[in-house]
Design an enzyme around this catalytic site. Structure first.
Site, PDB file in Angstrom:
ATOM      1  N   HIS A   1     -15.894 -48.005  42.937  1.00 11.22           N
ATOM      2  CA  HIS A   1     -15.972 -48.274  44.379  1.00 11.22           C
ATOM      3  C   HIS A   1     -17.373 -48.069  44.947  1.00 11.22           C
ATOM      4  O   HIS A   1     -17.554 -47.834  46.142  1.00 11.22           O
ATOM      5  CB  HIS A   1     -14.970 -47.383  45.125  1.00 11.22           C
ATOM      6  CG  HIS A   1     -14.356 -48.033  46.329  1.00 11.22           C
ATOM      7  ND1 HIS A   1     -14.726 -47.727  47.610  1.00 11.22           N
ATOM      8  CD2 HIS A   1     -13.376 -48.969  46.432  1.00 11.22           C
ATOM      9  CE1 HIS A   1     -14.009 -48.432  48.472  1.00 11.22           C
ATOM     10  NE2 HIS A   1     -13.185 -49.204  47.775  1.00 11.22           N
TER      11      HIS A   1
ATOM     12  N   HIS B   1     -11.074 -60.499  43.592  1.00 14.71           N
ATOM     13  CA  HIS B   1     -10.808 -59.312  44.402  1.00 14.71           C
ATOM     14  C   HIS B   1      -9.863 -59.688  45.526  1.00 14.71           C
ATOM     15  O   HIS B   1     -10.053 -60.688  46.199  1.00 14.71           O
ATOM     16  CB  HIS B   1     -12.139 -58.813  44.968  1.00 14.71           C
ATOM     17  CG  HIS B   1     -12.046 -57.591  45.815  1.00 14.71           C
ATOM     18  ND1 HIS B   1     -12.075 -57.644  47.193  1.00 14.71           N
ATOM     19  CD2 HIS B   1     -11.932 -56.286  45.494  1.00 14.71           C
ATOM     20  CE1 HIS B   1     -12.000 -56.421  47.671  1.00 14.71           C
ATOM     21  NE2 HIS B   1     -11.905 -55.571  46.677  1.00 14.71           N
TER      22      HIS B   1
END
Length: 381
Positions: free
Chosen positions: A185, A284
């Site tokens: 992340h 994504h």
């Protein structure tokens, strides 16, 4: 056929939907969103949408070129996400007008079903083994987890081992025949990723996502050359020009987001670029039903597709989930961790417009957390 109107809807938990209407009664839906910046993207859609009123919706590529290049100032997540939602809606209209799913317009399907993974845990995950077992019982063959919570630029050995221990717990829970994706992340500095990635090698993650922040992505080759763990990036890259410097670095997986990276048109081109570098694509998509439906159309048509993210039940979806906005949720219900080939025209879903309008009457003001370390300084979320 002419475009008559663009209407946007702020809907919980953190999404923005777009409907494009035409004078022949055919409407298309898109999802233009930057999470935490929904109102800003909404304004951008209204500004660039002026170029579309009275135009033929079937000229998708010409509209994409004008919307992305018609202004002196170009690019960035806000404008590319506004274009992305519009592009999705135009493809939806095209498929509905011709009576075929979008993947047929992209050259037809290259696979019969699409593998998906499911999220486990939150931003600072614990009890991940039990959560992983739940997803295995639900039929999924792959899960995704956050590697860590807030991290110092060079954190302690104990923190590094915490990451490895959590991934090890998931590996033990799911066994060697299933996969775990680990999302860093962008919370790790290059130094911390260099330390942790070799420690994860015995656990064989499918890939590690965003091992560094996107502004350092062109330097990811330094990490790729020092580990056997496949590396992935791309959710915060917004065009094929952004990917141009990243694809040669040795990444294994490109992760463009169909609601951020210029829509179906641009993500399909990014996938083609990735194929020339032996890089697979895992779109994504921790977003809503329209973004997922658009992602699946690409997944069925792209030869170098790997696996699809989806957000049913994800920890960000408080009060509303993506199936709440569909008249028929069956196209986004999965069997044994796979999505079936869409057969309905356009994006393959039917939006519950009454549910959308009810949700839009309340709207939302979702913002991502701001994290600080023990010394009070900023930490990446």
């Amino acid at each position: 056929m002419k475009i008559t109107q663009l209407t946007t809807y702020l809907v919980a938990p953190r999404w923005l939907f777009l409907r494009i209407d035409t004078d022949e009664g055919i409407s298309g839906w898109g999802e233009p969103i930057v999470e935490g910046r929904a109102e800003t993207v909404r304004a951008a859609v209204a500004e660039i949408g002026d170029l579309l009123i009275g135009e033929d919706p079937s000229r998708i590529e010409d509209h994409w070129q004008r919307l992305t290049k018609g202004g002196f100032y170009r690019g960035g997540p806000i404008l590319s996400s506004a274009v992305a939602g519009i592009d999705q809606a135009l493809w939806d209209i095209a498929g509905k007008a011709l009576g075929v799913p979008v993947h047929r317009l992209l050259g037809g399907p290259v696979r019969d079903r699409v593998r998906l993974y499911s999220w486990i845990g939150g931003d600072e995950p614990d009890e991940v083994a039990d959560l992983a077992r739940e997803q295995v019982e639900a039929g999924f063959t792959a899960v995704k987890m956050n590697g860590a919570g807030r991290m110092a630029p060079i954190d302690t050995p104990a923190r590094a081992h915490e990451v490895v221990d959590r991934v090890a717990a998931v590996r033990d829970a799911i066994g060697p025949d299933r996969d775990v994706v680990v999302d860093f992340h962008g919370r790790m500095s290059t130094a911390m990723s260099r330390r942790i990635l070799p420690m994860l090698e015995p656990l064989s993650p499918l890939f590690v996502e965003e091992p560094v922040l996107p502004e350092f992505a062109r330097d990811i080759g330094r990490l790729a050359s020092g580990t056997t763990v496949p590396l992935a990036t791309g959710e915060r890259l917004y065009s094929r020009w952004d990917f141009r410097d990243v694809l040669p670095t040795g990444i294994a997986v490109a992760q463009p987001d169909v609601s951020h990276a210029g829509g179906i048109s641009e993500v399909r081109r990014i996938a083609a670029m990735a194929e020339t570098y032996d890089v697979t694509v895992a779109p994504h998509c921790p977003l809503g039903p329209i973004a997922l439906a658009a992602s699946l159309q690409i997944a069925f048509a792209v030869p170098n597709f790997l696996i699809q993210e989806q957000s049913v039940g994800i920890h960000y979806n408080v009060d509303n989930d993506l199936l709440d906005y569909l008249l028929d949720p069956s196209p986004l219900r999965f069997v044994d961790g796979y999505a079936a080939l869409p057969t309905a025209p356009g994006l393959g879903i039917t939006i519950d417009e009454q549910a959308v309008e009810r949700a839009a009457a309340t709207g939302h003001r979702w913002r991502n957390p701001i994290w600080r370390g023990t010394d009070g300084s900023f930490r990446e979320w």
